[in-house]
Design an enzyme around this catalytic site. Structure first.
Site: not given
Ligand code: ADP
Ligand code: ZN
Length: 185
Positions: A88-90, A15
């Site tokens: 996280d933060e792909a 998102g």
């Protein structure tokens, strides 16, 4: 949620900024810890603005994590006993994350990945679209549009730059709905 056995899988939470991706990732990882699973959490080196050894949400929810240069380092830092891998933060990890995530899932790990699905222009943000294709579970989180209060799926850049990545948070980006998003602004 899945019934845990020896089979691995991939969950993606995607998102815009401020939509609660990091909080949802942390929530799922905390539940895994409550279930006495062995957990490892990784984030890319580009995102050490708030903390070098934690993932930090915009509401300051935190969880210990390891910083990696890229997806290959996830494999080298992986403890083989780890059952649940959080990432996280792909969107800052690079395309190799798709293969690495599949390798982890194929070897029986539960892989939970959070990242932006679109960039500041509203374009698909690699490698997140490809991760959605290989995932067993997809969750799209929405923020609140700062203009009108409606559900927001866009990340509006407020500063002038044509670089894909301008690392920052409040003041540089804000959540906007479909109606209020203006990629040309
Ligand atoms: P993400 O990882 O998607 O950027 P975070 O999990 O870091 O999101 O932060 C989510 C938190 O940010 C929310 O719980 C809320 O407290 C806060 N927040 C700030 N601005 C907004 C917004 N416009 N819409 C929703 N939540 C917001
Ligand atoms: Zn709006």
């Amino acid at each position: 949620d899945f019934i845990s056995g020896h089979v691995g899988w991939i969950e993606v939470v995607c998102g815009p900024m401020f939509s609660g991706k990091s909080e949802e990732l942390i929530r799922r990882l905390r539940r895994a810890l409550i279930a006495r699973k062995r957990v490892q959490v990784f984030k890319p080196v580009i995102d050490i603005r708030y903390s070098a050894d934690e993932i930090v949400s915009h509401a300051d929810v935190r969880m210990r994590s390891e910083v990696v240069q890229g997806p290959a380092e996830i494999l080298t830092r992986l403890d083989w006993r780890t059952q649940v891998v959080g990432i996280d933060e792909a969107n800052f990890m690079g395309q190799d994350l798709v293969g690495v995530a599949q390798q982890l899932a194929d070897s029986g790990k539960q892989v939970i990945i959070a990242g932006l699905d679109t960039d500041y222009m509203g374009r698909p943000f690699p490698p997140v679209p490809d991760l959605l294709c290989v995932a067993e579970s997809i969750t799209k989180t929405l923020a609140i549009c700062l203009r009108c209060g409606n559900p927001a799926k866009h990340t509006q850049r407020l500063v002038d730059s044509s670089d894909l990545i301008v690392v920052g948070a409040t003041g540089m980006y804000e959540a906007r709905c479909r109606h209020c998003f203006d990629p040309g602004a």
